[in-house]
Design a protein around this motif. Structure first.
Motif, short mmCIF file in Angstrom:
data_model
loop_
_atom_site.label_atom_id
_atom_site.label_comp_id
_atom_site.label_asym_id
_atom_site.label_seq_id
_atom_site.Cartn_x
_atom_site.Cartn_y
_atom_site.Cartn_z
N ALA A 184 -2.94 -3.42 21.97
CA ALA A 184 -2.55 -4.82 21.89
C ALA A 184 -1.20 -5.06 22.57
CB ALA A 184 -2.47 -5.26 20.43
N PRO A 185 -0.99 -6.23 23.18
CA PRO A 185 0.33 -6.56 23.73
C PRO A 185 1.36 -6.59 22.60
CG PRO A 185 -1.36 -8.10 24.51
CD PRO A 185 -1.98 -7.30 23.40
N GLY A 186 2.63 -6.44 22.95
CA GLY A 186 3.69 -6.41 21.95
C GLY A 186 3.88 -7.73 21.22
N ASP A 187 3.58 -8.84 21.89
CA ASP A 187 3.73 -10.16 21.29
C ASP A 187 2.47 -10.48 20.49
OD1 ASP A 187 3.88 -12.91 20.75
OD2 ASP A 187 4.96 -13.33 22.60
N GLU A 188 2.57 -10.38 19.16
CA GLU A 188 1.38 -10.55 18.31
C GLU A 188 0.85 -11.98 18.33
OE1 GLU A 188 2.02 -9.14 14.37
OE2 GLU A 188 2.62 -7.13 14.99
N GLU A 189 1.74 -12.97 18.40
CA GLU A 189 1.28 -14.36 18.45
C GLU A 189 0.49 -14.62 19.73
OE1 GLU A 189 3.06 -18.94 18.39
OE2 GLU A 189 4.41 -17.21 18.24
N TYR A 190 1.01 -14.13 20.82
CA TYR A 190 0.32 -14.25 22.11
C TYR A 190 -1.02 -13.52 22.07
CZ TYR A 190 -0.73 -12.75 26.94
OH TYR A 190 -1.35 -12.45 28.13
N ALA A 191 -1.04 -12.30 21.52
CA ALA A 191 -2.26 -11.50 21.45
C ALA A 191 -3.33 -12.21 20.64
CB ALA A 191 -1.97 -10.13 20.86
N GLY A 192 -2.92 -12.84 19.55
CA GLY A 192 -3.88 -13.56 18.71
C GLY A 192 -4.52 -14.72 19.44
#
Length: 477
Positions: free
Chosen positions: A276-284
């Motif tokens: 997953a990318p480091g930015d969890e909000e973006y990944a979601g």
């Protein structure tokens, strides 16, 4: 020592003759054996002692290395000299030193397609369709494109002098261009508004060193702009680094999802899983967004990994044509002479276990482009009259037919029907009445191609992708 690099790139390696498959260290004649194989040592000494064409030991070694790779019968495995290895690595880097101009070869001439915006070439006043005649006083006639680029490239901050022929003015011009580091952008994006929907378009030209970073920056901007779906365009994408395509796939699939398998010579398979990318909000947000992927026969290797990963995991709908079909992975390994051996070391398989080599990935919805959309704007010139023959005439016949004019032949013979089509084209565009294909005619022809291809509505594959996405957003499928 440089570490080996793993990449997937569709490029046909040039076959070069060598001695036979072996490893040599380039010693002088009869000084000591150059390999562990007696016939090789004998051939090496015979060539050095008796061949009428003199070749140095380094050249013999490099020729032998090329032959060793060539005997594999694999177009993707080859030996790279130190210079070629550096050029290959530069082609996938995020910047390269040069003047910032797209150049094409046409009938043995080197023509500027267009200078890059804000590049040294643009600042020096170089224009589209300028022909490169000399570089630092050296004529380029008879040279290859690779040789031309070597003349133009150099150290950052140094000057290169170009002699250009400007056909629209009928004269030669001299320009001096200061070489600079030219950023290599591999991702472009824009928002498409249709019937109340905001669709994000993301084009990926290749998978270079910084493609994943560019991808994240562009997709974040599209989401902030209100995009509720993405069209991912990998048409004409020849591939690149496996790591980059894995990172892009990782932004669209759940962590731990298999996006491809690597299979070695013994048939042992290794699953490649997403992170997953480091930015969890973006990944979601990325995992929820709907996607359509555009591909064509020029989509190869790493771009096929992305297509297979998303398609097999039910994450995208593929529109276009069958892809190129390159299912092997290359690894470059450094040699002691500064060169590199580029070898196909593994196969890659889609998540469903399919090996697409020689077959490609089939689209979910097949769509061919219109004939004019795929015709390049060639820098043709000259003057042709009825009864004459030429390759430029054949090119004009193909373009006129694609524009809807009645031209049944494209073999380059300027017949009566071609003459009528030329006259009608000149009349339709208010050109000087004439039966000839001349400079004015070819300039107008290029203009019509550029006008057609600049109109997004003429991109039939893109329009089909937009139509499908509108339907998917409307129905929630």
């Amino acid at each position: 020592m440089r570490m080996s690099r793993i990449f997937l790139l569709a490029a046909v390696a040039a076959a070069a003759g060598g001695l036979v498959y072996f490893i040599m260290n380039g010693k002088a004649v009869s000084e000591e054996p150059v390999s562990g194989q007696k016939p090789i040592d004998e051939a090496y000494d015979l060539i050095r002692e008796r061949a009428v064409h003199r070749v140095g030991p380094d050249e013999l070694v490099e020729g032998a290395l090329r032959g060793m790779a060539d005997v594999l019968g694999d177009p993707y495995s080859t030996y790279l000299t130190e210079e070629e290895a550096a050029e290959h690595e530069e082609s996938l880097s995020d910047e390269r030193v040069g003047i910032g101009a797209e150049i094409t070869e046409s009938r043995g001439r080197f023509i500027i397609v267009a200078p890059v915006r804000n590049s040294p070439a643009e600042k020096a006043g170089i224009l589209p369709y300028d022909e490169i005649v000399r570089v630092d006083g050296e004529r380029v006639e008879g040279r290859t494109m690779k040789e031309l680029l070597r003349l133009i490239r150099g150290k950052e901050g140094t000057d290169v002098g170009l002699t250009l022929f400007r056909p629209d003015e009928g004269r030669h011009v001299e320009v001096s261009v200061k070489r600079a580091a030219i950023p290599q952008k591999t991702v472009e994006s824009r928002l498409i508004e249709r019937d109340g929907h905001t669709i994000g378009y993301v084009g990926v030209s290749m998978f270079g060193e910084k493609t994943a970073e560019e991808w994240e920056a562009h997709t974040k901007k599209l989401i902030e702009g209100g995009a509720d779906a993405f069209i991912i365009d990998v048409r004409g994408n020849p591939g690149g680094y496996l790591k980059s395509v894995g990172q892009v796939a990782g932004s669209l699939l759940r962590p731990g999802t298999v996006f491809a398998y690597m299979e070695d010579a013994d048939g042992v398979k290794e699953p490649l899983e997403t992170e997953a990318p480091g930015d969890e909000e973006y990944a979601g947000k990325m995992r929820k967004i709907k996607t359509v992927l555009l591909q064509d026969k020029g989509s190869a290797s790493a771009s096929e990994v992305l297509s297979g990963a998303l398609k097999d995991n039910g994450r995208t709908f593929v529109v276009g044509t069958v892809s190129f079909g390159k299912g092997t992975v290359q690894e470059t390994m450094p040699l002691s002479n500064g060169g590199e051996m580029k070898l196909s070391t593994r196969k890659w398989l889609t998540p469903s276990g399919s090996w697409i080599h020689g077959k490609g990935i089939a689209p979910d919805l097949e769509s061919e482009q219109g004939p004019l959309y795929g015709i390049p704007s060639m820098p043709v010139d000259g003057r042709y009259r009825p009864g004459e023959y030429g390759e430029d005439v054949g090119y004009a016949q193909r373009v006129l037919a694609a524009l809807g004019y009645d031209v049944p032949r494209a073999d380059g013979y300027y017949d009566e029907m071609t003459k009528k089509a030329v006259e009608k084209f000149r009349d339709d565009l208010d050109l000087e009445p004439n039966r000839a294909m001349d400079r004015e005619f070819f300039r107008a022809l290029r203009g019509k191609i550029a006008e057609h291809q600049a109109d997004e509505g003429n991109d039939e594959q893109l329009q089909l992708a937009i139509g499908y996405m509108k339907h998917a957003l409307k129905t929630g499928n």
